[in-house]
Design a protein around this motif. Structure first.
Motif, mmCIF file in Angstrom:
data_model
loop_
_atom_site.group_PDB
_atom_site.id
_atom_site.type_symbol
_atom_site.label_atom_id
_atom_site.label_comp_id
_atom_site.label_asym_id
_atom_site.label_seq_id
_atom_site.Cartn_x
_atom_site.Cartn_y
_atom_site.Cartn_z
ATOM 1 N N ARG A 1 7.556 5.143 0.293
ATOM 2 C CA ARG A 1 6.822 3.897 0.565
ATOM 3 C C ARG A 1 7.261 2.817 -0.405
ATOM 4 O O ARG A 1 6.555 2.503 -1.357
ATOM 5 C CB ARG A 1 5.328 4.123 0.414
ATOM 6 C CG ARG A 1 4.745 5.008 1.454
ATOM 7 C CD ARG A 1 3.244 5.017 1.325
ATOM 8 N NE ARG A 1 2.701 5.877 2.336
ATOM 9 C CZ ARG A 1 1.641 6.628 2.168
ATOM 10 N NH1 ARG A 1 1.011 6.617 1.026
ATOM 11 N NH2 ARG A 1 1.204 7.383 3.135
ATOM 12 N N SER B 1 7.298 -0.273 -0.163
ATOM 13 C CA SER B 1 6.477 -1.481 -0.190
ATOM 14 C C SER B 1 5.357 -1.392 -1.228
ATOM 15 O O SER B 1 4.801 -2.411 -1.619
ATOM 16 C CB SER B 1 5.881 -1.746 1.189
ATOM 17 O OG SER B 1 5.013 -0.694 1.556
ATOM 18 N N GLU B 2 5.017 -0.189 -1.680
ATOM 19 C CA GLU B 2 3.952 -0.027 -2.664
ATOM 20 C C GLU B 2 4.426 -0.241 -4.098
ATOM 21 O O GLU B 2 3.621 -0.262 -5.011
ATOM 22 C CB GLU B 2 3.326 1.363 -2.552
ATOM 23 C CG GLU B 2 2.541 1.576 -1.287
ATOM 24 C CD GLU B 2 1.922 2.948 -1.212
ATOM 25 O OE1 GLU B 2 2.218 3.800 -2.066
ATOM 26 O OE2 GLU B 2 1.139 3.179 -0.281
#
Length: 106
Positions: free
Chosen positions: A75, A77-78
């Motif tokens: 992930r 985007s985190e």
């Protein structure tokens, strides 16, 4: 005793890992983090951030990079920009070089 044994909640797992990191038991904390993944317990982004910060402070750059790679592929985007800047600063200060992730042919 096993009849009275209770499992940890997701919050309890986070507290366990943070306690291990605080005690500088990084290998055990990494094992518990991997167990969280295998048990499909959702891991909060802040736990990864703290873990990577502490690994860098302990000069465990390879482990911090492995954790960064996992996050990037899971992930990306985190991952906050401040985390990217911090890791870039720590890796460059340590003159730590990694092989490229993609091989190019010339």
């Amino acid at each position: 005793m096993k009849e009275r044994w209770f499992g940890l909640s997701p919050e309890g797992w986070h507290n366990l890992v943070i306690g291990l990191i605080r005690d500088r038991q990084y290998e055990v904390a990494m094992d518990k983090l991997e167990q969280m993944h295998s048990d499909e317990i959702p891991v909060q982004p802040w736990l990864y951030d703290i873990f990577m910060f502490q690994l860098c402070e302990a000069e465990e750059m390879d482990e911090a990079f492995k954790l960064l790679q996992y996050r990037y592929y899971a992930r990306r985007s985190e991952i906050l920009p401040t985390v990217w800047y911090y890791l870039l600063d720590k890796f460059s200060n340590a003159f730590h070089v990694y092989p490229p992730l993609l091989h190019s042919t010339f």
